[in-house]
Design an enzyme around this catalytic site. Structure first.
Site, PDB file in Angstrom:
ATOM      1  N   SER A  17       5.310  16.926  21.605  1.00 12.70           N
ATOM      2  CA  SER A  17       3.975  17.040  22.232  1.00 12.70           C
ATOM      3  C   SER A  17       3.241  18.322  21.858  1.00 12.70           C
ATOM      4  CB  SER A  17       4.056  16.954  23.767  1.00 12.70           C
ATOM      5  OG  SER A  17       4.725  15.801  24.139  1.00 12.70           O
TER       6      SER A  17
ATOM      7  N   GLY B 100       1.210  18.386  19.295  1.00  9.90           N
ATOM      8  CA  GLY B 100      -0.013  17.989  18.597  1.00  9.90           C
ATOM      9  C   GLY B 100       0.211  17.847  17.100  1.00  9.90           C
TER      10      GLY B 100
ATOM     11  N   ILE C 234      19.218  13.355  16.209  1.00 11.95           N
ATOM     12  CA  ILE C 234      20.081  12.498  15.381  1.00 11.95           C
ATOM     13  C   ILE C 234      19.243  11.417  14.704  1.00 11.95           C
ATOM     14  CG2 ILE C 234      21.943  10.775  15.471  1.00 11.95           C
ATOM     15  CD1 ILE C 234      23.234  12.465  17.650  1.00 11.95           C
ATOM     16  N   GLU C 235      18.301  10.860  15.466  1.00 16.27           N
ATOM     17  CA  GLU C 235      17.530   9.719  14.963  1.00 16.27           C
ATOM     18  C   GLU C 235      16.650  10.044  13.753  1.00 16.27           C
ATOM     19  OE1 GLU C 235      15.399   8.441  18.431  1.00 16.27           O
ATOM     20  OE2 GLU C 235      16.815   6.787  18.709  1.00 16.27           O
TER      21      GLU C 235
ATOM     22  N   PRO D 298      12.875  30.659  18.738  1.00 11.15           N
ATOM     23  CA  PRO D 298      12.982  29.204  18.532  1.00 11.15           C
ATOM     24  C   PRO D 298      12.475  28.791  17.149  1.00 11.15           C
ATOM     25  CG  PRO D 298      11.979  29.688  20.667  1.00 11.15           C
ATOM     26  CD  PRO D 298      12.097  30.998  19.944  1.00 11.15           C
TER      27      PRO D 298
ATOM     28  N   LYS E 238       7.163  38.965  10.941  1.00 11.30           N
ATOM     29  CA  LYS E 238       8.559  38.765  11.334  1.00 11.30           C
ATOM     30  C   LYS E 238       8.999  37.313  11.054  1.00 11.30           C
ATOM     31  CE  LYS E 238      11.135  39.397  15.623  1.00 11.30           C
ATOM     32  NZ  LYS E 238      10.882  39.765  17.028  1.00 11.30           N
TER      33      LYS E 238
ATOM     34  N   CYS F  49     -10.800  -6.517  27.218  1.00 10.22           N
ATOM     35  CA  CYS F  49      -9.627  -7.392  27.176  1.00 10.22           C
ATOM     36  C   CYS F  49      -9.283  -7.861  28.589  1.00 10.22           C
ATOM     37  CB  CYS F  49      -8.479  -6.692  26.456  1.00 10.22           C
ATOM     38  SG  CYS F  49      -7.354  -7.867  25.704  1.00 10.22           S
TER      39      CYS F  49
ATOM     40  N   GLY G 235     -10.006  -6.476  31.154  1.00  7.43           N
ATOM     41  CA  GLY G 235     -11.235  -6.182  31.897  1.00  7.43           C
ATOM     42  C   GLY G 235     -12.248  -7.314  31.806  1.00  7.43           C
TER      43      GLY G 235
ATOM     44  N   GLU H 135      -1.261 -15.876  33.538  1.00  8.25           N
ATOM     45  CA  GLU H 135      -0.382 -14.709  33.412  1.00  8.25           C
ATOM     46  C   GLU H 135       0.009 -14.183  34.805  1.00  8.25           C
ATOM     47  OE1 GLU H 135      -2.151 -11.346  31.313  1.00  8.25           O
ATOM     48  OE2 GLU H 135      -0.284 -10.208  31.367  1.00  8.25           O
TER      49      GLU H 135
ATOM     50  N   HIS I 182     -10.754  -5.216  21.512  1.00  9.37           N
ATOM     51  CA  HIS I 182     -10.642  -3.780  21.818  1.00  9.37           C
ATOM     52  C   HIS I 182     -11.586  -2.978  20.926  1.00  9.37           C
ATOM     53  CE1 HIS I 182      -7.174  -3.838  24.529  1.00  9.37           C
ATOM     54  NE2 HIS I 182      -6.798  -4.903  23.835  1.00  9.37           N
TER      55      HIS I 182
ATOM     56  N   GLU J 138     -12.589  -0.028  21.280  1.00 11.76           N
ATOM     57  CA  GLU J 138     -12.273   1.413  21.248  1.00 11.76           C
ATOM     58  C   GLU J 138     -11.601   1.851  19.949  1.00 11.76           C
ATOM     59  OE1 GLU J 138     -10.886  -0.845  23.244  1.00 11.76           O
ATOM     60  OE2 GLU J 138      -8.763  -0.454  23.627  1.00 11.76           O
TER      61      GLU J 138
END
Ligand code: GLN
EC number: 6.3.4.2
Length: 552
Positions: A14, A16, A152-153, A194, A227, A384, A386, A408, A521, A523
């Site tokens: 996370s 970015g 690992i993945e 780190p 550094k 959709c 909506g 549904e 959609h 968007e």
């Protein structure tokens, strides 16, 4: 020849990485290079289509009908190249392909192993994503590897790109590593440890970063940069500071001013001078100088994780920029809304949006929301699900079809105004079939499809004669109820050409200023520069509504 930039991540997720990769692509594109982005996801799902938005955020849909990681949305919003099925793949997809080859006997009696079979497969997928061997081949493909180094993945992916860069020779691939520097308040210091560790981890598997993007809540002081350089073997100009900003549109310039694109072009021996980043500066200006503000209620189920509606949020903001207003989005949990108190919860908003969704939870709240918007003449955009709830609401309260529903949510409803369709034509033109027992993965109506828009409708004033948008849904407005709904006053403003599936419903402008539901959609096609015609019109309607209510 196509060159590659591999973007890896360290320390935490996370940070970015998607925005960083998209920004690098954008500044390379501004140098006149043809660029694409490819996302590699280390999880075992074949695609994110079956994952809950709580797990994974939004599922982004491409024109060619792939259900992909939401980072592909950032990619399309940041660069000109359109994303395709081949721009995103997962460990699951790689294994699916390897296992199919094994069953076919393609490995000619060999023992199938992670190295070389899985790593070769990954390299083939990357090359396909870059369009190598096709007219779509790009100058630079930026390959973002999901997860963090040390998982690992992600190991087979890192091994594959290490092999790939070796195979391609020294000036054909570059490595960018995104890392994190925590600010320790008690010490008053940004900590580099780190970062030192994650770069070591990367070097252990044979990858030497050419640039480090150092995420922190502030700029990295010169001393710390020196550094980091010393401990990581990355030249000082490759240690790039990526501090927190209030708008993502500032990131391309931030990286360019520290010379990231220059460094990558030097490394890859690409001789293209930088050009203006004015189009990005204009976006920043527009974001920072709104002439008003509208507040939109987004009524959905996945309200706790705003990434679930990433593209909708972005599209609303783009439309805000086109209308010179700031768009404030308030996410309301549809489970908390009932007919009786809808007015109290919704009255203060300038417009209402019900986005896509799956499953029965919270549906009645969405139906109550559509009813409120219709009765109180508040601008309503249903996407959709909506659109489906707006149709159900109209059927129940205007067309007199009590207990109308979608199968549904209520398989035994007396009036299935929304129902499962069993046959349709997909984005690639093939005829697809399904029934209640079909697999959930990859069996929705997916990707871009076109329909004719009826003249003199609100939809026509927005889209013109034809609408081409992307789909991701299983249920449809039931053709058998269309006449009844029409007679009751609902306008069906677009139908697909072949199956006559409902694409857009709306209320006549004589009874409501702006009420529209779309089965697709929109968007996914909004860009920061152009916005999207439907969202632009929606926000314009919100501004109008605000003016009207202020007058009243
Ligand atoms: N659940 C509905 C369907 O499958 C709507 C899907 C959506 O909103 N994307 O048809």
């Amino acid at each position: 020849m196509t060159k590659f930039v591999f973007v890896t991540g360290g320390v935490v997720s996370s940070l970015g990485k998607g925005i960083a990769s998209a920004s690098l692509a954008a500044i390379l594109e501004s140098r006149g290079l043809k660029v694409t982005l490819i996302k590699l996801d280390p999880y075992i799902n074949v695609d994110p289509g079956t994952m809950s938005p709580f797990q994974h955020g939004e599922v982004f849909v491409t024109d060619d009908g792939a259900e992909t990681d939401l980072d592909l949305g950032h990619y399309e919003r940041f660069i000109e190249t359109r994303m395709k099925k081949t721009n995103n793949f997962t460990t699951g997809k790689i294994y699916q392909s390897v296992l199919e080859k094994e069953r076919r006997g393609d490995y000619l009696g060999k023992t199938v192993q992670v190295i070389p079979h899985v790593t070769n497969e990954i390299q083939e997928f990357i090359q396909r994503g870059a369009g190598i061997g096709t007219p779509d081949a790009v100058d630079v493909a930026i390959v973002e590897i999901g997860g963090t180094v040390g998982d690992i993945e992600s190991l087979p992916f890192l091994e594959a790109v290490r092999q790939m860069s070796l195979r391609m020779g020294p000036n054909n691939a570059a490595f960018v590593h995104l890392t994190y520097l925590p600010w320790i308040a008690a010490a008053g210091e940004l900590k580099t440890k780190p970062t030192q560790h994650t770069v070591q981890k990367l070097r252990e598997i044979g990858i030497q970063a050419d640039a480090l993007l150092c995420r922190a809540d502030r700029r990295i002081p010169e001393e710390e940069r020196a550094k980091i350089s010393l401990f990581t073997n990355v030249p000082e100009w490759g240690v790039i500071s990526m501090w927190d900003v209030d708008t993502i549109y500032k990131v391309p310039r931030m990286l360019h001013e520290q010379g990231l694109d220059g460094l990558i072009c030097d490394k890859l021996r690409l001789n293209t001078p930088p050009t203006s980043l004015k189009r990005w500066d204009d976006l920043v200006y527009e974001t920072e100088h709104p002439q008003g503000e509208v507040t939109i209620a987004m009524v959905g189920k996945y309200v706790d994780l705003s990434d679930s509606y990433k593209s909708v949020n972005e599209a609303l903001r783009h439309a805000g920029m086109k209308n010179h207003v700031r768009v404030k989005i308030e996410h309301l949990d549809s489970e908390t809304i009932e007919s009786a108190d809808a007015a109290q919860k919704l009255a203060k908003y300038d417009a209402i949006l019900v986005p896509g969704g799956f499953g029965v939870r919270g549906v009645e709240g969405k139906i109550a929301t559509a009813q409120y918007a219709r009765e109180h003449k508040v601008p309503y955009l249903g996407i959709c699900l909506g659109m489906q709830v707006a149709t159900i609401e109209y059927a129940r309260h205007v067309a007199g079809l009590a207990h109308a529903n979608s199968t549904e949510f209520d398989p035994a409803t007396p009036h299935p105004v929304i129902a499962l369709i069993t046959e349709w034509k997909d984005a690639d033109g093939t005829i697809k079939k399904r029934d209640e027992n079909s697999d959930l993965g990859g069996t929705m109506r997916l990707g871009a499809q076109s329909s004719d828009v009826a003249p003199t409708t609100l939809a026509h004033s927005i889209y013109g004669d034809v609408v081409t948008e992307r789909h991701r849904h299983r249920y449809e407005a039931n053709v058998n109820y269309l006449d009844q709904l029409r007679k009751a006053g609902l306008v069906i403003s677009a139908l697909t050409q072949r199956e006559h599936l409902t694409e857009i419903v709306e209320l006549p402008q004589s009874v409501h200023p702006w009420f529209i539901g779309v089965q697709f959609h929109p968007e996914f096609k909004s860009t920061p520069w152009n916005g999207h015609p439907l969202f632009n019109a929606f926000i314009k309607a919100a501004v109008e509504h605000q003016k009207q209510t202020a007058k009243a």
